[in-house]
Design an enzyme around this catalytic site. Structure first.
Site, short mmCIF file in Angstrom:
data_model
loop_
_atom_site.label_atom_id
_atom_site.label_comp_id
_atom_site.label_asym_id
_atom_site.label_seq_id
_atom_site.Cartn_x
_atom_site.Cartn_y
_atom_site.Cartn_z
N GLN A 141 0.83 -1.20 0.00
CA GLN A 141 0.00 0.00 0.00
C GLN A 141 0.87 1.25 0.00
O GLN A 141 0.56 2.24 -0.67
CB GLN A 141 -0.92 -0.01 1.22
CG GLN A 141 -2.01 1.05 1.19
CD GLN A 141 -3.09 0.73 0.17
OE1 GLN A 141 -3.36 -0.43 -0.10
NE2 GLN A 141 -3.69 1.75 -0.39
N VAL A 171 -5.84 7.16 -3.18
CA VAL A 171 -5.32 5.89 -2.69
C VAL A 171 -5.30 5.93 -1.17
O VAL A 171 -4.81 6.90 -0.59
CB VAL A 171 -3.89 5.64 -3.23
CG1 VAL A 171 -3.36 4.31 -2.73
CG2 VAL A 171 -3.87 5.70 -4.74
N ALA A 172 -5.80 4.89 -0.53
CA ALA A 172 -5.77 4.85 0.93
C ALA A 172 -4.33 4.95 1.42
O ALA A 172 -3.44 4.29 0.89
CB ALA A 172 -6.41 3.55 1.43
N SER A 177 -5.81 0.89 4.93
CA SER A 177 -6.61 0.12 3.98
C SER A 177 -7.20 -1.12 4.64
O SER A 177 -6.49 -1.89 5.29
CB SER A 177 -5.76 -0.31 2.78
OG SER A 177 -6.47 -1.22 1.96
N HIS A 179 -7.98 -3.72 3.24
CA HIS A 179 -7.38 -4.91 2.62
C HIS A 179 -6.18 -5.42 3.41
O HIS A 179 -5.79 -6.58 3.27
CB HIS A 179 -6.98 -4.62 1.18
CG HIS A 179 -8.15 -4.63 0.24
ND1 HIS A 179 -8.75 -5.79 -0.19
CD2 HIS A 179 -8.84 -3.60 -0.34
CE1 HIS A 179 -9.75 -5.49 -1.01
NE2 HIS A 179 -9.83 -4.18 -1.11
N ASP A 186 -12.51 -7.96 -3.00
CA ASP A 186 -13.34 -7.32 -4.02
C ASP A 186 -13.98 -8.42 -4.86
O ASP A 186 -13.27 -9.22 -5.49
CB ASP A 186 -12.49 -6.42 -4.91
CG ASP A 186 -12.06 -5.15 -4.21
OD1 ASP A 186 -12.47 -4.94 -3.06
OD2 ASP A 186 -11.30 -4.37 -4.82
N GLU A 233 -17.77 1.75 -2.07
CA GLU A 233 -17.22 0.61 -2.83
C GLU A 233 -18.13 -0.61 -2.62
O GLU A 233 -17.85 -1.48 -1.81
CB GLU A 233 -15.80 0.31 -2.37
CG GLU A 233 -14.84 1.46 -2.63
CD GLU A 233 -13.45 1.19 -2.08
OE1 GLU A 233 -12.57 2.03 -2.31
OE2 GLU A 233 -13.23 0.16 -1.43
N HIS A 236 -16.85 -4.35 -2.38
CA HIS A 236 -15.86 -4.67 -1.35
C HIS A 236 -16.56 -5.38 -0.19
O HIS A 236 -17.40 -4.81 0.49
CB HIS A 236 -15.21 -3.36 -0.88
CG HIS A 236 -14.13 -3.52 0.14
ND1 HIS A 236 -12.88 -2.96 -0.01
CD2 HIS A 236 -14.10 -4.15 1.33
CE1 HIS A 236 -12.14 -3.24 1.05
NE2 HIS A 236 -12.87 -3.96 1.88
#
Length: 263
Positions: A141, A171-172, A177, A179, A186, A233, A236
């Protein structure tokens, strides 16, 4: 003297005009696609909004909204309920991950079986789900964030500090994030170069939203919760376990609201 004064006035008008153009371009900044939110995937959009605008205010105003609900008795510090976002960065968190079937993604090893079962149920229902993104490490990230900031800076429009501010809207930031938990994935109806939810199979998502909690998953960033989560999102999904997933889904909560009750 009159000529010099005329030149000076003309120069000032030109400078003010240029300044107005610069300010307007920053306010009306548009783009056909952006790198979207915590997923950092391309998303079609018209504006580069601050994804976290209103987050703190909404979080406070919603803190007692669900006080009358009978929340399940759980240990909120359990790994299933870990909350990573702009308000709760976790730079060092790194779960033990495992590949998911034939997909080119990995997740926390404790949720892979549940996801595989959900995907098989989707196929049995006549759909062909596609998994495009799973676990992403802090370092990955960070690399993506720095790469976007450098790209914006290289355009010549912004200096590097300005570029980092803009990059944070696209962008995170590293450590924020979802993730990174290894619990998020996703899920779409097919492979996409650009995520455009309006063009995805909504029958598939209706089925997924109705059944994902049976396998311990929730929609992590529903569109109507953007003021709280910071992101929109709808592809997600996030594992929280069957008990919490059922409660969250049945009561229309997001993870921030669920965790806030216990903390």
């Amino acid at each position: 003297m009159r000529i010099k004064k005329t030149v000076w006035v003309f120069s000032m008008i030109v400078m003010l005009f240029i300044l107005a153009l610069i300010i307007n371009s920053r306010i009306q900044l548009t783009s056909e696609v952006i790198v979207g939110g915590s997923d950092s995937v391309f998303v079609r959009t018209d504006n580069l909004d601050d994804p976290l605008s209103g987050y703190k205010e909404s979080e406070t105003s919603n803190s007692n909204k669900y006080a009358d609900l009978e929340f399940p008795e759980i240990n909120i510090t359990d790994w299933r309920y870990i909350l990573i976002n702009a308000e709760n960065p976790m730079n060092s968190y790194a779960p033990d991950v495992k590949s998911v079937g034939d997909w080119d993604i990995s997740l926390d090893s404790r949720v892979v079986e549940s996801l595989n079962e959900l995907m098989q149920a989707a196929r049995d229902a006549g759909f062909e789900p596609y998994l495009s993104l799973g676990y992403r490490s802090f370092s990955s990230q960070q690399h993506m964030f720095n790469e976007k900031a450098s790209e914006l800076s290289a355009s010549g429009t912004y200096n590097y500090e300005e570029a980092r501010e803009i990059a944070a809207e696209l962008v995170a930031k590293p450590g924020t994030s979802d993730h990174q938990t290894g619990l998020s994935v996703d899920i779409t109806d097919k492979q996409y170069d650009f995520y455009d939810y309006s063009k995805m199979d909504h029958k598939f998502f209706e089925w997924l939203d109705a059944h994902c909690s049976e396998y311990g998953f929730i929609k992590r960033y529903p569109s109507d919760k953007k003021s709280i989560t910071g992101w929109d999102e709808p592809w997600h999904y996030r594992y929280v376990g069957k008990e919490a997933a059922a409660f969250i889904s049945e009561n229309g909560l997001c993870l921030e609201e669920f965790v806030a009750h216990y903390s």
